[in-house]
Design an enzyme around this catalytic site. Sequence first.
Site, mmCIF file in Angstrom:
data_model
loop_
_atom_site.group_PDB
_atom_site.id
_atom_site.type_symbol
_atom_site.label_atom_id
_atom_site.label_comp_id
_atom_site.label_asym_id
_atom_site.label_seq_id
_atom_site.Cartn_x
_atom_site.Cartn_y
_atom_site.Cartn_z
ATOM 1 N N HIS A 100 -3.633 6.053 3.523
ATOM 2 C CA HIS A 100 -4.319 4.868 2.997
ATOM 3 C C HIS A 100 -3.733 3.575 3.559
ATOM 4 C CE1 HIS A 100 -5.770 2.052 -0.152
ATOM 5 N NE2 HIS A 100 -6.726 2.934 -0.360
ATOM 6 N N ASP A 140 0.841 -1.199 0.000
ATOM 7 C CA ASP A 140 0.000 0.000 0.000
ATOM 8 C C ASP A 140 0.881 1.256 0.000
ATOM 9 O OD1 ASP A 140 -2.243 1.872 0.806
ATOM 10 O OD2 ASP A 140 -3.297 -0.031 0.971
ATOM 11 N N SER A 149 -11.060 -0.441 -1.125
ATOM 12 C CA SER A 149 -9.797 -0.464 -0.382
ATOM 13 C C SER A 149 -10.024 -0.789 1.081
ATOM 14 C CB SER A 149 -9.094 0.896 -0.480
ATOM 15 O OG SER A 149 -8.513 1.081 -1.739
#
Length: 729
Positions: free
Chosen positions: A185, A112, A511
């Site tokens: 994220h 990620d 996600s």
Amino acid sequence: MDKTKITNTYNSLVDSKPWHQAVLDSLAEEELEVTPPELLYSYETAFSGFAAKLSRTQLKSLKKMDGFVSAVPDKMLSLHTTRSPLFLGLEGKKGLWGSSNIRSDVIIGVVDSGIWPEHVSFQDHGLPPVPERWRGECEKGTRFSPSNCNKKLIGARYFYGGYLAAGGRINKTEEYLSARDAAGHGTHTASTAAGDVVENANLYGLANGSAAGMRYSSRIAAYKVCWPGCTSVDILSAMVKAIEDGVDVLTLSLGSTSEAEPYSQDYLAIASYYAFKSGIFVAFSAGNSGPADYTVVNTAPWIMTVAASTMDRSFPAIVKLGNGQTFEGSYLYSAVKALRSLPIVYGKTAGHSGAEFCVPGSLNPKLVKGKLVICNQGEVRRTEMGEQVKLSGGAGMLIMTPLGEDLATDAHVLPAAMLGVSASEAILKYVNKTKAPTASIVFKATTYGNRAPKVSTFSSRGPNLVGPDVIKPDVTAPGVDILAAWPAKTGPSTLKSDRRRVLFNIISGTSMSCPHVSGIAALIKSKHKDWSPAAIKSALMTTAYTMDNRGKPIQDLAFGDMGSPFAFGSGHVDPTKASNPGLIYDITADDYLLYLCSLKYNKSQISLFEQGFECPKKATLQPGDLNYPSFAVNFGPNAQNATFTYRRTLTNVGIPGSTYKVSVEAPEGVSVIVRPKVLSFKKLNEKLSYKVWFKGQSREKPVSIASVGSLVWVSGNYRVRSVIAVIGL
């Protein structure tokens, strides 16, 4: 590249340098007039190959070399929880969260945007020493040293060669040249999968409760590949390194937004196959390009592809118009509890061209100051629209949705309400017909018990363009308004101008649903250490549910009607039932190679997955014979009355001496026959096979995109369900 042939061809050079360097040196000698080839990464363990920056001429020369197999251009990809454990049936110290399951060491690799190592979600209190089998490391970089790792975060690496080679730039004042996360994220997804238990987690008082990853005692290895763009070369290299390091589960909340590619041209599919072959469960997000059909990505059958859906929690914002009409939207802002009745401005009454979308520079402060501004989605990020309204002096924002009733929202920098399409249409109608429109907003406390799950509008949909004989996505999981860890130096809106700092943030996307499934897979692996990745996947799929908490079919927020397998796959994951599925559909690496043979892949394409493997010459292979836990049946335009025969094999992982009877709900326009109708297992791990015939029936009117049914093997409390989706009738 075929390493054996390359080694033979460049024998003298290979004796003194790595084989891939010998290849690149030979290219440089042949093409003296161009920039020398630049090696980015080399691959030795999972498969033989390298990533390099080449000119067109060098690529042509490379293709002529003996031992050349394939060259795939790099691609730029994109990044696609207090309530979710309880919503999924995980709580306290019982069931799958019982001590015997939680104690077992499982390592989750998170590919990620990196990780914020100091976050309380990654503390290592009470954890035993790092497993001896672990071969990874914590790489030193900007504001990151090996001491940032602990018994929870046991590995951290970063990969950026592909991003730079693709023309990307890393702003060192805004980004960390290390595994440290600046985007948020990666920190969010890592804590969703495996973050430690944190009490009183919330965002501005919203969603308050105990935050915990699905497998909260798992170890985490972070592999940073996004800067902010993510290239397939960097992702491939990270996945190969994760395989070498010894992860048990890989979670990747990223992927392409473009049209799907053959698996032989998809780096991520190839690397995922090698991970599967190494016993690693791999989960990918399905993508955020919904609700259009054929938008799902990451569709290789050895990958668990995850869609996104809602939980039963919401953050209501009640919008009341001047004519007395009221509508419920959602919000993530707490500096005010309400906005009194204010004038509404929209489009020309708010500025000039682009004002209806609140694009930068379009709003006129003289028209906007102190008013409620309507902004249509579609041109810029929702948080950027809010930033423009705030910069122009607006008091608040109403966000209009062009499609669906999805209320997934953001942590805005001013009071804002996100509204579904029906409310949006009614509000715009009122504004366009009223000389001086007004509205007020009341921001209510977090509510629970809403109808759920519902498939989100943004979640990418099937059918599967690359392998239409495999239904994708596979399952759905919570992916809307998920609370999880957040970096200490990044504002919750991710805007540069946002100086607010939070410990947890709420965001949405496939996600967010992907790491839920990855963490659940880690839980199941804890309980069933000898299960293959395919067995875990089968358990998750055949026990998934399709009825919501009101006892009604799961709804699709995009269209307001019942969702289909091309929206949510086999259904919504159920961790507890998946841990004891009764039967599983197991698949080996060779089974997947035979599947590629059935897709007519040639020897060169197959060699990307397994060098030396040759497709059977005499055997008749069809894609539908893959031992997949669901059925996709494709009747072409000239095959409405055709019959398709598929074979499946089930393995007993439930109770010795159990008998299962089949129950079929035939899709509209199709007759389904199963033989035998009864399977009697004498012992554990026994395998029994059955055949199923799908026969199309003549129809005056064609079915829409899919006709849906199911095939269920029933024994006592066990219900081993395979969804059936028929296309082309």
